[in-house]
Design an enzyme around this catalytic site. Structure first.
Site, PDB file in Angstrom:
ATOM      1  N   HIS A  52       4.738   0.307   1.068  1.00 15.17           N
ATOM      2  CA  HIS A  52       5.170  -0.481   2.218  1.00 15.17           C
ATOM      3  C   HIS A  52       4.145  -1.572   2.526  1.00 15.17           C
ATOM      4  O   HIS A  52       3.010  -1.541   2.043  1.00 15.17           O
ATOM      5  CB  HIS A  52       5.349   0.397   3.457  1.00 15.17           C
ATOM      6  CG  HIS A  52       4.073   1.052   3.915  1.00 15.17           C
ATOM      7  ND1 HIS A  52       3.507   2.130   3.253  1.00 15.17           N
ATOM      8  CD2 HIS A  52       3.249   0.789   4.961  1.00 15.17           C
ATOM      9  CE1 HIS A  52       2.402   2.499   3.885  1.00 15.17           C
ATOM     10  NE2 HIS A  52       2.208   1.689   4.921  1.00 15.17           N
ATOM     11  N   GLU A  78       2.971   8.013   8.786  1.00 12.20           N
ATOM     12  CA  GLU A  78       2.798   7.226  10.005  1.00 12.20           C
ATOM     13  C   GLU A  78       4.136   6.785  10.583  1.00 12.20           C
ATOM     14  O   GLU A  78       5.163   6.773   9.901  1.00 12.20           O
ATOM     15  CB  GLU A  78       1.912   6.004   9.735  1.00 12.20           C
ATOM     16  CG  GLU A  78       2.433   5.050   8.691  1.00 12.20           C
ATOM     17  CD  GLU A  78       1.395   4.027   8.261  1.00 12.20           C
ATOM     18  OE1 GLU A  78       0.188   4.376   8.232  1.00 12.20           O
ATOM     19  OE2 GLU A  78       1.773   2.890   7.941  1.00 12.20           O
ATOM     20  N   ARG A 124      -4.150   0.586  -2.435  1.00  8.66           N
ATOM     21  CA  ARG A 124      -3.605  -0.763  -2.361  1.00  8.66           C
ATOM     22  C   ARG A 124      -3.122  -1.241  -3.725  1.00  8.66           C
ATOM     23  O   ARG A 124      -3.755  -0.990  -4.749  1.00  8.66           O
ATOM     24  CB  ARG A 124      -4.647  -1.733  -1.805  1.00  8.66           C
ATOM     25  CG  ARG A 124      -5.083  -1.385  -0.386  1.00  8.66           C
ATOM     26  CD  ARG A 124      -6.182  -2.303   0.128  1.00  8.66           C
ATOM     27  NE  ARG A 124      -6.568  -1.948   1.483  1.00  8.66           N
ATOM     28  CZ  ARG A 124      -7.479  -1.023   1.786  1.00  8.66           C
ATOM     29  NH1 ARG A 124      -8.114  -0.380   0.807  1.00  8.66           N
ATOM     30  NH2 ARG A 124      -7.760  -0.747   3.046  1.00  8.66           N
ATOM     31  N   GLN A 153       0.809  -1.216   0.000  1.00  7.10           N
ATOM     32  CA  GLN A 153       0.000   0.000   0.000  1.00  7.10           C
ATOM     33  C   GLN A 153       0.842   1.266   0.000  1.00  7.10           C
ATOM     34  O   GLN A 153       2.027   1.267   0.336  1.00  7.10           O
ATOM     35  CB  GLN A 153      -0.925   0.001   1.216  1.00  7.10           C
ATOM     36  CG  GLN A 153      -0.202  -0.058   2.550  1.00  7.10           C
ATOM     37  CD  GLN A 153      -1.160  -0.280   3.704  1.00  7.10           C
ATOM     38  OE1 GLN A 153      -1.477   0.667   4.424  1.00  7.10           O
ATOM     39  NE2 GLN A 153      -1.625  -1.520   3.881  1.00  7.10           N
ATOM     40  N   HIS A 193       0.106   5.615   1.010  1.00  2.59           N
ATOM     41  CA  HIS A 193      -0.804   6.636   1.520  1.00  2.59           C
ATOM     42  C   HIS A 193      -0.543   7.956   0.791  1.00  2.59           C
ATOM     43  O   HIS A 193       0.610   8.296   0.531  1.00  2.59           O
ATOM     44  CB  HIS A 193      -0.606   6.838   3.026  1.00  2.59           C
ATOM     45  CG  HIS A 193      -0.725   5.580   3.818  1.00  2.59           C
ATOM     46  ND1 HIS A 193      -1.804   4.731   3.698  1.00  2.59           N
ATOM     47  CD2 HIS A 193       0.108   4.997   4.714  1.00  2.59           C
ATOM     48  CE1 HIS A 193      -1.636   3.698   4.512  1.00  2.59           C
ATOM     49  NE2 HIS A 193      -0.485   3.842   5.126  1.00  2.59           N
TER      50      HIS A 193
END
Length: 390
Positions: free
Chosen positions: A255, A128, A274, A93, A95
């Site tokens: 990642h 994140e 994804r 995936q 982001h």
């Protein structure tokens, strides 16, 4: 000071035991992949009175969030704290960054895209940080092109030869992007299986240039037969975090978390694009328009520790900051930080005291502290993580 009951997510890749054992609760046989502590609209954390954290924040934003957070982020908590326990690999995936998220969300709003087909359930970016509680394995970011070429060299599968030729003809990040696009967009299951089979053969023969990479390709092909994500693993950096280590994953970085148990802190978003290794919706075109293919090693962040035993992981974003505090003396200590905070107990028993009162925090329990609840005093023996804003 508000105790939090986390929202549980039963994704199929989650462990059935790790989080229940951490919470000292009986396993149900169902996976417990994540626990969410935050106010994201898709799963705001419940409160003991029957409300939830999002409703609480909306009732008095100035008090709970503080003027600084409102000025910088609007009327919302800017971060989302999770416990994450992958037993099997998550989807491969990416982001989006903030500009991409805003544009993508508005586009889907204008087109009235139904929730189940959305890439962008919100308009926020999603960098994140993951803090390992056990050994934690992942793949993150692209390898150097020359290393990818070394891993493809000697494989006779037609797909491997094609990818090697493509990489040689287009140097640098554009070549990696072209290879990644070929793997995701034009690869059939039989091509994936043939390449994975060759990786297993050279691993067993002792000829592998990277036993770790070949082992991972074989594992992913077993769990997701024919999925191009298995081949994509050859392009990505492997990383293993030991307990107490942390990794930052910027927006645009491809990642997958493979196995382990950790604390995850991110911008307050659930935007995920994804590429594979999942039964959920895959949008290859959108992901390829988002991903950064410049080769870079995983971003490990070392904690900066003060004299009182608090380690702070300074992620290069404004939305969140993770601190880990350890208390092992009778005199206790003051917990540094500001703004709205979430405290999550990792071990032992710590009493959290503010002007509003006191609450004892044990392993797996969490508290929300409003912006004005300072100073924060800790007594007892134990360890906790604090999610807050820089």
């Amino acid at each position: 000071m508000h105790p939090l009951t986390p929202a549980s997510r039963a994704y199929p890749w989650g462990s059935t035991r790790v989080i229940p054992d951490f919470l000292d609760s009986a396993p149900t046989g169902e996976p417990v992949a994540e626990l969410w502590f935050g106010a994201h609209p898709s799963a705001p954390t419940p409160l003991p009175d029957g409300g939830d954290l999002a409703t609480l924040l909306a009732s008095d934003p100035e008090h709970h969030l503080g003027a600084d957070v409102i000025a910088r982020f609007g009327l919302r908590l800017p971060y989302l704290l999770k416990l994450i326990a992958p037993q099997r690999p998550l989807s491969l995936q990416v982001h989006p960054n903030l500009e991409q998220a805003k544009a993508g969300y508005q586009r889907e709003q204008d087109l009235e895209v139904p929730a189940e087909r959305r890439n962008y359930p919100d308009a926020n970016h999603k960098p994140e940080l993951v803090y390992a509680l056990t050994t934690f394995d992942a793949v993150c970011g692209f390898r150097a092109p020359r290393r990818v070429a070394e891993l493809l060299d000697g494989l006779d599968a037609p797909l491997a030869r094609e990818l090697a030729t493509l990489l040689r003809s287009t140097p640098g990040a554009p070549g990696v992007h072209a290879v990644f696009a070929r793997v995701l967009s034009g690869t059939c299951g039989s091509e994936v299986s043939a390449l994975a089979r060759e990786c297993r053969v050279r691993l067993e023969s002792g000829r592998s240039p990277s036993p770790r990479a070949d082992r991972l390709v074989g594992l992913l092909d077993e769990q997701h037969p024919g999925d191009p994500g298995a081949v994509a693993a050859l392009l990505l950096n492997p990383v293993t975090l030991q307990p107490g280590e942390a990794m930052f994953v910027p927006a645009d970085c491809v990642h997958s978390y493979l196995h382990g148990f950790g604390v995850e802190l991110m911008a307050n978003s659930d935007n995920v694009l994804r590429a594979g290794l999942t039964a959920k919706r895959v949008d290859v075109d959108e992901l390829l328009a988002t991903v950064d293919c410049v080769a870079a090693p995983p971003i490990r962040i070392a904690a900066e520790t003060d004299g009182d035993g608090t380690g702070v992981f300074y992620a290069p974003v404004d939305d969140f900051e993770l601190s880990v505090a350890t208390v092992d003396r009778e005199s206790g200590r003051t917990l540094r930080g500001r703004g709205p905070r979430i405290l999550l107990g990792l071990e032992g028993s710590l009493t959290v005291e503010t002007q509003a009162g006191a609450h004892t925090l044990t392993q797996g329990e969490a508290l929300f502290l409003s912006a004005g609840e300072t100073p924060v005093r800790l007594t007892g023996t134990g360890r906790l993580v604090q999610a807050g804003v820089p």
